[in-house]
Write an enzyme that holds these catalytic residues in place. Structure first.
Site, PDB file in Angstrom:
ATOM      1  N   CYS A 110      23.405   1.414  -7.316  1.00  0.00           N
ATOM      2  CA  CYS A 110      23.636   0.130  -6.643  1.00  0.00           C
ATOM      3  C   CYS A 110      24.744  -0.690  -7.297  1.00  0.00           C
ATOM      4  CB  CYS A 110      22.349  -0.674  -6.601  1.00  0.00           C
ATOM      5  SG  CYS A 110      21.034   0.224  -5.808  1.00  0.00           S
ATOM      6  N   HIS A 249      24.052  -7.844  -5.350  1.00  0.00           N
ATOM      7  CA  HIS A 249      23.466  -6.668  -4.702  1.00  0.00           C
ATOM      8  C   HIS A 249      22.203  -7.106  -3.952  1.00  0.00           C
ATOM      9  CE1 HIS A 249      21.639  -2.944  -3.859  1.00  0.00           C
ATOM     10  NE2 HIS A 249      20.759  -3.004  -4.828  1.00  0.00           N
ATOM     11  N   ASN A 279      18.174  -2.783   1.528  1.00  0.00           N
ATOM     12  CA  ASN A 279      18.982  -2.468   0.346  1.00  0.00           C
ATOM     13  C   ASN A 279      19.846  -1.245   0.665  1.00  0.00           C
ATOM     14  OD1 ASN A 279      19.895  -1.414  -2.084  1.00  0.00           O
ATOM     15  ND2 ASN A 279      17.998  -1.808  -3.198  1.00  0.00           N
TER      16      ASN A 279
HETATM   17  N1  ACO Z   1       2.858  -2.530   2.324  1.00  0.00           N
HETATM   18  C1  ACO Z   1       1.652  -3.028   1.979  1.00  0.00           C
HETATM   19  N2  ACO Z   1       1.166  -2.988   0.740  1.00  0.00           N
HETATM   20  C2  ACO Z   1       1.927  -2.432  -0.207  1.00  0.00           C
HETATM   21  C3  ACO Z   1       3.203  -1.890   0.072  1.00  0.00           C
HETATM   22  C4  ACO Z   1       3.639  -1.948   1.393  1.00  0.00           C
HETATM   23  N3  ACO Z   1       4.833  -1.460   1.775  1.00  0.00           N
HETATM   24  N4  ACO Z   1       3.730  -1.405  -1.070  1.00  0.00           N
HETATM   25  C5  ACO Z   1       2.836  -1.641  -2.038  1.00  0.00           C
HETATM   26  N5  ACO Z   1       1.731  -2.254  -1.517  1.00  0.00           N
HETATM   27  C6  ACO Z   1       0.547  -2.675  -2.210  1.00  0.00           C
HETATM   28  C7  ACO Z   1       0.311  -1.960  -3.507  1.00  0.00           C
HETATM   29  O1  ACO Z   1      -0.367  -0.740  -3.295  1.00  0.00           O
HETATM   30  C8  ACO Z   1      -0.527  -2.958  -4.255  1.00  0.00           C
HETATM   31  O2  ACO Z   1      -1.863  -2.864  -3.808  1.00  0.00           O
HETATM   32  P1  ACO Z   1      -3.084  -3.042  -4.823  1.00  0.00           P
HETATM   33  O3  ACO Z   1      -2.944  -4.448  -5.360  1.00  0.00           O
HETATM   34  O4  ACO Z   1      -4.269  -2.829  -3.950  1.00  0.00           O
HETATM   35  O5  ACO Z   1      -2.872  -1.996  -5.861  1.00  0.00           O
HETATM   36  C9  ACO Z   1       0.015  -4.301  -3.798  1.00  0.00           C
HETATM   37  O6  ACO Z   1       0.677  -4.052  -2.547  1.00  0.00           O
HETATM   38  C10 ACO Z   1       0.972  -4.934  -4.771  1.00  0.00           C
HETATM   39  O7  ACO Z   1       1.900  -3.914  -5.173  1.00  0.00           O
HETATM   40  P2  ACO Z   1       3.079  -4.210  -6.159  1.00  0.00           P
HETATM   41  O8  ACO Z   1       3.798  -2.960  -6.427  1.00  0.00           O
HETATM   42  O9  ACO Z   1       2.547  -5.014  -7.299  1.00  0.00           O
HETATM   43  O10 ACO Z   1       3.965  -5.163  -5.235  1.00  0.00           O
HETATM   44  P3  ACO Z   1       5.192  -6.045  -5.653  1.00  0.00           P
HETATM   45  O11 ACO Z   1       4.930  -7.450  -5.386  1.00  0.00           O
HETATM   46  O12 ACO Z   1       5.705  -5.658  -7.007  1.00  0.00           O
HETATM   47  O13 ACO Z   1       6.266  -5.588  -4.573  1.00  0.00           O
HETATM   48  C11 ACO Z   1       8.231  -4.248  -4.452  1.00  0.00           C
HETATM   49  C12 ACO Z   1       6.698  -4.248  -4.547  1.00  0.00           C
HETATM   50  C13 ACO Z   1       8.627  -4.925  -3.162  1.00  0.00           C
HETATM   51  C14 ACO Z   1       8.706  -2.811  -4.440  1.00  0.00           C
HETATM   52  C15 ACO Z   1       8.807  -5.034  -5.661  1.00  0.00           C
HETATM   53  O14 ACO Z   1       8.244  -4.541  -6.853  1.00  0.00           O
HETATM   54  C16 ACO Z   1      10.290  -4.925  -5.747  1.00  0.00           C
HETATM   55  O15 ACO Z   1      11.001  -5.375  -4.873  1.00  0.00           O
HETATM   56  N6  ACO Z   1      10.816  -4.367  -6.845  1.00  0.00           N
HETATM   57  C17 ACO Z   1      12.219  -4.198  -7.016  1.00  0.00           C
HETATM   58  C18 ACO Z   1      12.599  -2.978  -6.279  1.00  0.00           C
HETATM   59  C19 ACO Z   1      14.058  -2.896  -6.067  1.00  0.00           C
HETATM   60  O16 ACO Z   1      14.704  -3.863  -5.764  1.00  0.00           O
HETATM   61  N7  ACO Z   1      14.552  -1.683  -6.216  1.00  0.00           N
HETATM   62  C20 ACO Z   1      15.890  -1.381  -6.030  1.00  0.00           C
HETATM   63  C21 ACO Z   1      16.782  -2.159  -6.981  1.00  0.00           C
HETATM   64  S1  ACO Z   1      18.023  -1.255  -7.630  1.00  0.00           S
HETATM   65  C22 ACO Z   1      18.622  -0.455  -6.418  1.00  0.00           C
HETATM   66  O17 ACO Z   1      18.988  -1.097  -5.491  1.00  0.00           O
HETATM   67  C23 ACO Z   1      18.584   1.025  -6.378  1.00  0.00           C
END
Ligand code: ACO
Length: 322
Positions: A110, A249, A279
């Site tokens: 990215c 980004h 993204n």
């Molecule tokens: N829909 C519904 N529920 C979901 C989903 C979904 N798509 N995905 C995860 N959950 C659930 C999980 O299972 C978890 O359930 P639980 O509490 O029963 O265990 C709950 O939601 C919370 O999960 P978390 O992983 O803690 O959710 P979080 O708030 O961290 O959001 C996310 C997840 C959106 C992926 C976040 O961590 C994020 O955006 N991280 C950065 C990712 C990113 O930007 N990556 C790329 C950057 S670099 C590049 O661009 C390559």
């Protein structure tokens, strides 16, 4: 002598994948995706990375008012080229007729466009080259496991491009800072090449989908991005208040608003289009740059900061005066 962006272009495929579509594929909801990421839909290509890169490149060259033969250098920031070789930049060169250009791809996920832009500027500053085409293009849809709700909601496909030229002007690109921490590579990884040959004990056929530790990537981004932007502003001798736009980004709305808060800057200075495209990895910064440019948002002399972050881990920031 200065270095300026003299034209921008972008391309996203027509096929739209909405949160509602994803509700039918994995256990998720439109409300959850919007609340956690700010994303509403993303685009999916059938044609691949080179096709998108070529379309973005042609638009950038047209806006710059240059002939492709004038290009001395083409760099494509991508981690999802259609083939391992030839490189995407070589394919773009052939497709647009830029026979004089030196061509190579740059792999920094990215951060790919940002690192490519910085690299091009060093070549221009050296006096070796005058005009460069810098592209960010990625087809993340082919690296995603579409049954993994933790990743498939985030990513989409697209390409963006900028023509950069050394000329008499007050414009500048730089200073810049580029960082990497390979020891944290596992938290965002995609091993694409199947290992299968007679010299290996271990034979692996399976294509490795992207694996991500979302929370760790989130923490990494909200800490390092403000730090690197503060550092680049200090290097430039420009206070954050004087910056018109921080073009980041487009990973997640929560990451961007948290960065704005840590920088003590209004979130309105952090334009976003991730609601529409998700993204798009290396393409996200140049797509946004092109959209803002075509909307007439930039005036000569505007001070802008670009910042990228992603797999590697890699991250960085670049100051530019439009
Ligand atoms: N829909 C519904 N529920 C979901 C989903 C979904 N798509 N995905 C995860 N959950 C659930 C999980 O299972 C978890 O359930 P639980 O509490 O029963 O265990 C709950 O939601 C919370 O999960 P978390 O992983 O803690 O959710 P979080 O708030 O961290 O959001 C996310 C997840 C959106 C992926 C976040 O961590 C994020 O955006 N991280 C950065 C990712 C990113 O930007 N990556 C790329 C950057 S670099 C590049 O661009 C390559």
């Amino acid at each position: 002598m200065g270095i300026r962006i003299i034209g921008t272009g972008s391309y996203v495929p027509d096929q739209i994948l909405t949160n509602r579509d994803l509700e039918r594929m994995v256990e998720t909801s439109d409300a959850w995706i919007r609340e956690r990421t700010g994303i509403g839909s993303r685009r999916i290509t059938e044609a691949g990375t080179t096709d998108m890169a070529v379309k973005a490149a042609k638009r950038a060259a047209e806006q710059a008012g240059i002939f492709p033969e004038e290009l001395d250098l083409i760099i494509v920031g991508t981690s999802t080229g259609d083939c391992l070789f030839p490189g995407t930049a070589c394919e773009v060169q052939a497709a647009i007729g830029a026979g004089s250009a030196a061509c190579f791809d740059l792999s920094a996920a990215c951060s790919g466009f940002l690192f490519s832009l910085n690299t091009a500027c060093v070549y221009l500053e050296s006096g070796e080259y005058e005009t460069a085409l810098v592209i960010g293009a990625d087809t993340l849809s082919k690296t995603v496991d579409w049954s993994d709700r933790g990743t498939c909601i985030l990513f989409g496909d697209g390409a963006g491009a900028a023509v950069v030229r050394r000329e008499e002007s007050a414009g500048c690109i730089g200073p810049f800072i580029m960082k990497a921490d390979g020891s944290r590579g596992e938290c965002l990884k995609c091993s694409a090449v199947p290992l299968r040959n007679p010299f290996l004990d271990k034979q692996e056929d399976a294509f490795g989908y992207m694996a991500m530790n979302g929370q760790e990537v989130f923490r990494f981004a909200v800490k390092t991005v403000p730090e690197v932007m503060e550092a680049v502003l200090e290097k430039a001798g420009v206070p954050a208040e004087e910056i018109q736009y921080f073009i980041l980004h487009q990973a997640n709305e929560r990451i961007l608003s948290s960065v704005a808060k840590r920088m003590r800057q209004p979130v309105s200075k952090f334009p976003m289009n991730l609601e529409r495209y998700g993204n798009t990895s290396g393409a996200s910064i140049p797509i946004l740059l092109d959209e803002l440019n075509r909307q007439g948002k930039f005036n000569r002399g505007d001070k802008i900061v670009l910042a990228g972050f992603g797999a590697g881990l890699t991250w960085g920031a670049t100051f530019l005066r439009w």
